[in-house]
Write a protein that holds these residues in place. Structure first.
Motif, short mmCIF file in Angstrom:
data_model
loop_
_atom_site.label_atom_id
_atom_site.label_comp_id
_atom_site.label_asym_id
_atom_site.label_seq_id
_atom_site.Cartn_x
_atom_site.Cartn_y
_atom_site.Cartn_z
N ARG A 264 0.79 -1.39 -0.07
CA ARG A 264 0.00 0.08 0.12
C ARG A 264 0.84 1.34 -0.02
N GLN A 265 1.90 1.21 0.68
CA GLN A 265 2.68 2.46 0.82
C GLN A 265 3.47 2.54 -0.54
N TYR A 268 1.20 3.79 -2.81
CA TYR A 268 0.86 5.42 -2.40
C TYR A 268 2.11 6.27 -2.85
N LEU A 269 3.33 5.78 -2.79
CA LEU A 269 4.51 6.48 -2.79
C LEU A 269 4.52 6.49 -4.65
N ASP A 271 2.14 6.67 -6.65
CA ASP A 271 1.17 7.71 -7.10
C ASP A 271 1.71 9.07 -6.89
N VAL A 272 2.25 9.28 -5.57
CA VAL A 272 2.77 10.45 -5.39
C VAL A 272 3.99 11.00 -6.28
#
Length: 462
Positions: A264-265, A268-269, A271-272
């Motif tokens: 998940r991280q 998320y990373l 995507d960022v």
């Protein structure tokens, strides 16, 4: 029926005080404060009661009536006529067997609580490098622990310290196993055992186990028995798990959950990063379309024009400020010239000359007036002064004659003299003079200095 019940009651009363040993069943405290329970053994059961007023006296300090506890109840027999049931009215309870052990356990628990052994709550490491387990290698607890490890993180570092978990020697073995694991460098220790009767779990209520847990340098997790079982070790441990499986879940990280969290991280990373790169690309595209980068000469020309305008404005502002300062200097020079010492001195000299002339004429006029006044008053004042002197002379003449008559100088004129010592004391008694004393004699024409050769007193008159 009533007569029969009365006879039964009287017959029971003849037993007097009795002591009945049995196992407590279904203890209950009612709203009135009375305690009801059943005392039973393998062959029979009898209802028992402790009245509220006797409760504190009947139970030893720290003792509680618990289901399954074996006790000896002292009291008298009684019959409740409406139901025709007999019961034991208890006024003293003694612990027996496990009941006595429970009473001792309560006393030990109170002692350890007072010493502060129940206050230690250290945080558990999230990723321990090595997990130590104190249990029997043949017990179901160890198999449950390994099964949970396989589900959460297969192959996670675990070190077992074998010990008996039941029996008379189990408590000392458990304490030694805890100490051995603590010395071996593990990060957390799990003390676990499967469920069983309270007698089977009693080794975890021993003081030696509690003190070994408290003295441990790393956090300790207990998972003894089932969820409803609570031992002394649970109170001292840093964390209590309900079962061995729960203990394994408490200390072993969940690899699948960690991987899911990492995924998940990572998502998320990613995507960022993608949004950040897109934003940077957009900014770069806008910069590539900008007029400054595509036509740098125009930008330089605009900047040059702006600089020229700023230069003209600066020169105009500077010239205006210089002109303003010049005007201010001229005004100040004019004021300074008017206030110069030479100009002020000339004005003062001119004013002094005018004042001197005015003062001279004023003085001349005052002198003329004073001369005239003195001329008129002079003659009369001189005559008045002469009259005053004449009156004073007449008043002083009698006094002068009297003074002249009594003056020592007049006596000296008649041939008398005055003799004094060297210190100026007038000699009146010759007996006070010593031979060789220096005397000074005053006569009309001057002074005579002499030395005493002999001094005689005047002879007395006959």
């Amino acid at each position: 029926m009533g007569e029969l019940t009365a006879r039964i009651d009287a017959a029971l009363k003849r037993f007097g005080r009795v002591a009945v040993e049995g196992e407590i069943s279904r203890p209950k405290t009612v709203a009135s404060g009375h305690v009801f329970f059943t005392l039973k053994d393998a062959r029979a059961a009898i209802d028992a009661k402790i009245w509220r007023g006797q409760l504190q006296k009947a139970l030893p300090p720290g003792m509680k009536l618990e289901d399954g506890a074996r006790v000896v109840c002292h009291g008298t027999l009684d019959v409740y006529a409406p139901y025709g049931k007999h019961s034991l009215i208890v006024d003293r309870v003694e612990a027996r067997g496990i009941g006595a052990l429970l009473a001792d356990l309560e006393r030990l628990k109170a002692q350890l609580r007072e010493e502060g052994l129940f206050d230690q709550r250290r945080p558990l490491p999230r990723f321990p490098r090595m997990v130590g387990v104190v249990t029997s290698r043949d017990a179901d607890a160890w198999r449950d622990f390994l099964r949970t490890r396989s589900l959460r993180w297969a192959g996670y570092p675990v070190r077992i310290a074998h010990s008996r978990v039941q029996g008379k020697t189990a408590a000392n073995e458990i304490a030694r196993a805890i100490q051995a694991l603590d010395r071996s460098g593990v990060d957390v220790i799990v003390v676990c055992r499967g469920g069983g009767a309270i007698e089977d779990l009693w080794c975890f209520n021993e003081e030696v186990v509690a003190r070994a847990i408290h003295a441990c340098s790393v956090p300790v997790v207990t998972g003894v028995g089932h969820e409803t079982d609570t031992t002394l070790a649970d109170f001292v441990a840093d964390h209590r798990a309900h079962t061995p499986t729960d203990a394994a879940q408490t200390v072993l990280p969940d690899q699948r959950a960690i991987r899911d969290a990492i995924d998940r991280q990572s998502a998320y990373l990613g995507d960022v990063i993608e949004r950040l790169l897109a934003h940077r690309e957009e900014r770069l595209a806008r910069a590539g379309r900008s007029r400054a980068l595509n036509f740098p000469g125009v930008l330089v020309q605009e900047r040059a024009q702006r600089l020229d305008g700023l230069g003209r404005r600066a020169r105009a502002s500077l010239e205006a400020r210089i002109a303003e300062r010049a005007t201010r200097l001229e005004r100040m020079a004019s004021r300074l010239e008017r206030q110069s010492p030479l100009a002020r001195l000339a004005r003062v000299e001119e004013r002094l000359g005018a004042l001197h002339g005015r003062l001279q004429s004023h003085v001349d006029r005052r002198l003329e007036v004073a001369g005239e006044r003195l001329g008129r008053a002079g003659a009369s004042q001189v005559a008045a002064m002469e009259r005053i002197l004449e009156r004073a002379t007449r008043r002083l003449e009698p006094a002068a004659r009297t003074l002249e008559a009594v003056s020592p100088l007049a006596v000296l004129e008649r041939g008398y003299s005055i003799t004094q010592t060297a210190g100026g004391v007038v000699v009146t008694d010759p007996t006070t003079l010593a031979k060789g004393a220096v005397l000074k004699t005053i006569v009309r024409g001057g002074e005579v200095e002499s030395t005493v050769v002999e001094a005689r007193a005047k002879p007395a008159k006959e």
